[in-house]
Design a protein around this motif. Sequence first.
Motif, mmCIF file in Angstrom:
data_model
loop_
_atom_site.group_PDB
_atom_site.id
_atom_site.type_symbol
_atom_site.label_atom_id
_atom_site.label_comp_id
_atom_site.label_asym_id
_atom_site.label_seq_id
_atom_site.Cartn_x
_atom_site.Cartn_y
_atom_site.Cartn_z
ATOM 1 N N THR A 157 -4.578 22.320 122.038
ATOM 2 C CA THR A 157 -4.169 21.558 120.860
ATOM 3 C C THR A 157 -3.120 22.314 120.059
ATOM 4 O OG1 THR A 157 -6.377 20.575 120.731
ATOM 5 C CG2 THR A 157 -4.993 20.411 118.770
ATOM 6 N N ARG A 216 1.610 21.910 118.867
ATOM 7 C CA ARG A 216 1.924 21.607 117.472
ATOM 8 C C ARG A 216 3.078 22.475 116.994
ATOM 9 N NH1 ARG A 216 -1.652 18.320 114.967
ATOM 10 N NH2 ARG A 216 -3.600 17.902 116.085
ATOM 11 N N ASP A 227 -3.455 24.367 108.201
ATOM 12 C CA ASP A 227 -3.516 22.952 108.572
ATOM 13 C C ASP A 227 -3.599 22.775 110.085
ATOM 14 O OD1 ASP A 227 -3.431 22.196 105.944
ATOM 15 O OD2 ASP A 227 -1.281 21.739 105.923
ATOM 16 N N ALA A 228 -2.810 23.580 110.815
ATOM 17 C CA ALA A 228 -2.846 23.486 112.282
ATOM 18 C C ALA A 228 -4.216 23.882 112.824
ATOM 19 C CB ALA A 228 -1.760 24.374 112.884
ATOM 20 N N ARG A 240 -7.069 23.758 111.191
ATOM 21 C CA ARG A 240 -8.049 22.740 110.777
ATOM 22 C C ARG A 240 -8.004 21.542 111.711
ATOM 23 N NH1 ARG A 240 -6.050 19.891 105.846
ATOM 24 N NH2 ARG A 240 -4.848 18.940 107.524
ATOM 25 N N ASP A 241 -6.794 21.079 112.036
ATOM 26 C CA ASP A 241 -6.667 19.917 112.923
ATOM 27 C C ASP A 241 -7.170 20.234 114.333
ATOM 28 O OD1 ASP A 241 -5.571 18.554 110.823
ATOM 29 O OD2 ASP A 241 -3.493 18.843 111.467
ATOM 30 N N ALA A 242 -6.904 21.467 114.789
ATOM 31 C CA ALA A 242 -7.321 21.835 116.136
ATOM 32 C C ALA A 242 -8.832 22.023 116.234
ATOM 33 C CB ALA A 242 -6.612 23.117 116.568
ATOM 34 N N ASP A 246 -11.003 20.470 114.449
ATOM 35 C CA ASP A 246 -11.671 19.183 114.233
ATOM 36 C C ASP A 246 -11.520 18.358 115.502
ATOM 37 O OD1 ASP A 246 -12.690 16.785 113.469
ATOM 38 O OD2 ASP A 246 -11.325 16.444 111.792
ATOM 39 N N ARG A 250 -11.866 15.396 116.119
ATOM 40 C CA ARG A 250 -11.199 14.109 115.891
ATOM 41 C C ARG A 250 -9.694 14.262 115.828
ATOM 42 N NH1 ARG A 250 -14.530 12.666 110.625
ATOM 43 N NH2 ARG A 250 -13.977 14.868 110.366
ATOM 44 N N GLY A 251 -9.210 15.528 115.589
ATOM 45 C CA GLY A 251 -7.773 15.755 115.498
ATOM 46 C C GLY A 251 -7.134 16.074 116.828
ATOM 47 N N ARG A 252 -7.943 16.207 117.880
ATOM 48 C CA ARG A 252 -7.403 16.543 119.184
ATOM 49 C C ARG A 252 -6.975 15.286 119.912
ATOM 50 N NH1 ARG A 252 -11.786 21.119 121.216
ATOM 51 N NH2 ARG A 252 -11.439 22.556 119.472
ATOM 52 N N THR A 253 -5.856 15.410 120.593
ATOM 53 C CA THR A 253 -5.344 14.282 121.364
ATOM 54 C C THR A 253 -5.242 14.648 122.836
ATOM 55 O OG1 THR A 253 -3.081 15.017 120.912
ATOM 56 C CG2 THR A 253 -4.039 13.394 119.420
#
Length: 298
Positions: free
Chosen positions: A24, A28, A286-287, A289-291, A293, A295-298
Amino acid sequence: MTEPATVALDGALDRATTRGLWATLRNRVQFWVSVVLLALLAIIAAVPGPLAGIFGEGDPRACDLPASNRPPVSGHLFGTDVQGCDVLANVLFGTRTSLFIGLATTAICLVVAVALGTLAGYAGGWVDALIARTADVVLGFPFLLGAIIVLNTAPNRSPLLLAAVLAFFSWPTFARLIRSSVKEVREREFVQASHVLGLSQPRVVLTHVLPNSLAPTLAIAATMVGGVIGAEATLTFLGVGLVPPSISWGVQLSTAQSYFQSAPHTVVFPSIFLTVTVISLIMLGDALRDALDPRGRT
């Protein structure tokens, strides 16, 4: 399930989590931008003198009073301050102090918060209530106001003292977050299986509960470093932070505030470094936190 099987399963899960996190992060752009900028700042903090010497004066305390508040020229790429000192050298040396305060404050916060938050979340009962009430008392003091009151009574304000004061008023936020994570993790099946296998309480906490509870805190910690650096500059600007001969961006801004109209370069360049550093750390937080989480992974 036997103990070796449980350990093997946990190891496989950890490796899978690490691979997912890296997959992830590496996609980014903000992660790589922040890493590059922070790496450059780390290099500056490690060797500010030689880097400053490449562009002119390598000693931030080598001042020429007749050259006071000179604009940027060859040999003084960022100009000089009110005492005739090289602004570039002071900015580069200030990087070390400002980063130290940010990292030291966050490290102290994490040590205190991990210990108290884990104890409160895992033990529960009166221990949880006592730690929670203590955190509430500390949170009752406004962050900057509390720091101003304490620092005003300190005869000598060193970077380490400033970090300790800022950490004292910051740890409850981390402790609450860790406490909530620990309470959630301790009820998971793999933790219950560890108890059934007869593992000791300290081993369960250190090898299973704590590693799975720190992810949200680590993401916020990166952002906090930037916030602390900004807080140090604010406190110094208000006259209750560091004082010369300490060198930091806050000290530079505090000294230059009266000369902004006649010598704006003395304010602009430290402000640029301060802003870039804070934004880089926020982007990294922020990066992460998104990684972290799912739900933030694509």
